[in-house]
Design a protein around this motif. Sequence first.
Motif, PDB file in Angstrom:
ATOM      1  N   PHE A  22       6.957  66.901  50.400  1.00 54.13           N
ATOM      2  CA  PHE A  22       7.106  68.280  50.878  1.00 54.13           C
ATOM      3  C   PHE A  22       6.265  68.623  52.297  1.00 54.13           C
ATOM      4  O   PHE A  22       6.643  68.890  53.337  1.00 54.13           O
ATOM      5  N   ASP A  23       5.025  67.892  52.174  1.00 52.45           N
ATOM      6  CA  ASP A  23       4.195  67.918  53.210  1.00 52.45           C
ATOM      7  C   ASP A  23       4.818  67.157  54.366  1.00 52.45           C
ATOM      8  O   ASP A  23       4.568  67.526  55.593  1.00 52.45           O
TER       9      ASP A  23
ATOM     10  N   THR B 198       7.459  69.172  56.151  1.00 54.46           N
ATOM     11  CA  THR B 198       6.924  70.446  56.690  1.00 54.46           C
ATOM     12  C   THR B 198       6.114  70.143  58.163  1.00 54.46           C
ATOM     13  O   THR B 198       5.865  71.113  58.934  1.00 54.46           O
TER      14      THR B 198
ATOM     15  N   ALA C 120       8.624  69.435  62.965  1.00 55.16           N
ATOM     16  CA  ALA C 120       8.518  70.159  61.681  1.00 55.16           C
ATOM     17  C   ALA C 120       9.580  70.679  60.949  1.00 55.16           C
ATOM     18  O   ALA C 120      10.213  71.457  61.737  1.00 55.16           O
ATOM     19  N   TRP C 121       9.956  70.599  59.717  1.00 55.70           N
ATOM     20  CA  TRP C 121      11.064  71.248  59.156  1.00 55.70           C
ATOM     21  C   TRP C 121      10.659  72.767  58.594  1.00 55.70           C
ATOM     22  O   TRP C 121       9.479  72.802  58.110  1.00 55.70           O
ATOM     23  N   SER C 122      11.664  73.802  58.618  1.00 52.69           N
ATOM     24  CA  SER C 122      11.165  74.775  57.788  1.00 52.69           C
ATOM     25  C   SER C 122      10.897  74.810  56.308  1.00 52.69           C
ATOM     26  O   SER C 122      11.237  73.760  55.689  1.00 52.69           O
ATOM     27  N   VAL C 123      10.359  75.868  55.801  1.00 54.92           N
ATOM     28  CA  VAL C 123       9.825  75.752  54.431  1.00 54.92           C
ATOM     29  C   VAL C 123      11.219  75.786  53.558  1.00 54.92           C
ATOM     30  O   VAL C 123      11.484  74.990  52.812  1.00 54.92           O
TER      31      VAL C 123
ATOM     32  N   SER D 245      12.960  72.339  53.735  1.00 49.19           N
ATOM     33  CA  SER D 245      12.209  71.343  52.922  1.00 49.19           C
ATOM     34  C   SER D 245      12.460  71.762  51.564  1.00 49.19           C
ATOM     35  O   SER D 245      12.608  70.720  50.786  1.00 49.19           O
TER      36      SER D 245
ATOM     37  N   LYS E  44       7.113  78.836  44.798  1.00 49.39           N
ATOM     38  CA  LYS E  44       7.366  78.807  46.275  1.00 49.39           C
ATOM     39  C   LYS E  44       6.324  79.702  47.107  1.00 49.39           C
ATOM     40  O   LYS E  44       5.669  79.230  48.010  1.00 49.39           O
TER      41      LYS E  44
ATOM     42  N   ILE F 180       3.927  78.570  50.078  1.00 51.57           N
ATOM     43  CA  ILE F 180       3.999  78.594  51.393  1.00 51.57           C
ATOM     44  C   ILE F 180       2.450  79.527  51.664  1.00 51.57           C
ATOM     45  O   ILE F 180       2.069  79.236  53.147  1.00 51.57           O
TER      46      ILE F 180
ATOM     47  N   LYS G 134       0.397  76.711  52.390  1.00 53.90           N
ATOM     48  CA  LYS G 134       0.784  75.788  53.755  1.00 53.90           C
ATOM     49  C   LYS G 134       0.098  76.801  54.906  1.00 53.90           C
ATOM     50  O   LYS G 134      -0.530  76.216  56.004  1.00 53.90           O
TER      51      LYS G 134
END
Length: 175
Positions: free
Chosen positions: A121-122, A125, A133-136, A139, A163, A167, A170
């Motif tokens: 995940f890290d 993102t 960077a991918w969006s939440v 991801s 979730k 967020i 993050k």
Amino acid sequence: GCHIWRIGAYASAIARASGWTFDMASELKLSAAMHDTGKIGIPDSVLKKPGKLDTKEWDIMKTHTTIGYDILSKNDTAFFHLSAEIALRHHEKWNGSGYPNGLKGENIPESARIVAICDVFDALTMKRSYKPAWSVEDSFAEIEKTIGTHFDPEIAECFMRIKPEIIEIKESWEK
Ligand SMILES: [Fe+2]
Ligand SMILES: [Fe+2]
């Protein structure tokens, strides 16, 4: 950078959600942060190579798991025990296709099954030299695709369920 501390925070949140005690989850927070300790034993020519790794380099890269284990298992306290187990197993996959040993399912320690999700995940993102960077959202969707192959379904379910907290963690590291 902050990668290791975010991983720790994600890991302890998932552990709490899957029923770990507060104390165990707090211990996991620090242990999870040490998952890539073995990378100090990987030569820069491999570790910092800008392009794709060839087969030989990739084999060297994979040894960060066993190197980390060798370093962390020298200390015989519960904390380093947990850290060593995570270092060794965080790239194993639920279906047995991971490394270093291709362990399957519950043969992989729960700690490492948790950290595996956090690590991916890290990586998704965060911005990398080879990708933005991918969006939440993207991801989470990506992780959902590999539930049961890469990830433990029960732990992945906990991750999906918290979730909002993920967020929050993050964002707290972006300040
Ligand atoms: Fe790793
Ligand atoms: Fe990592």
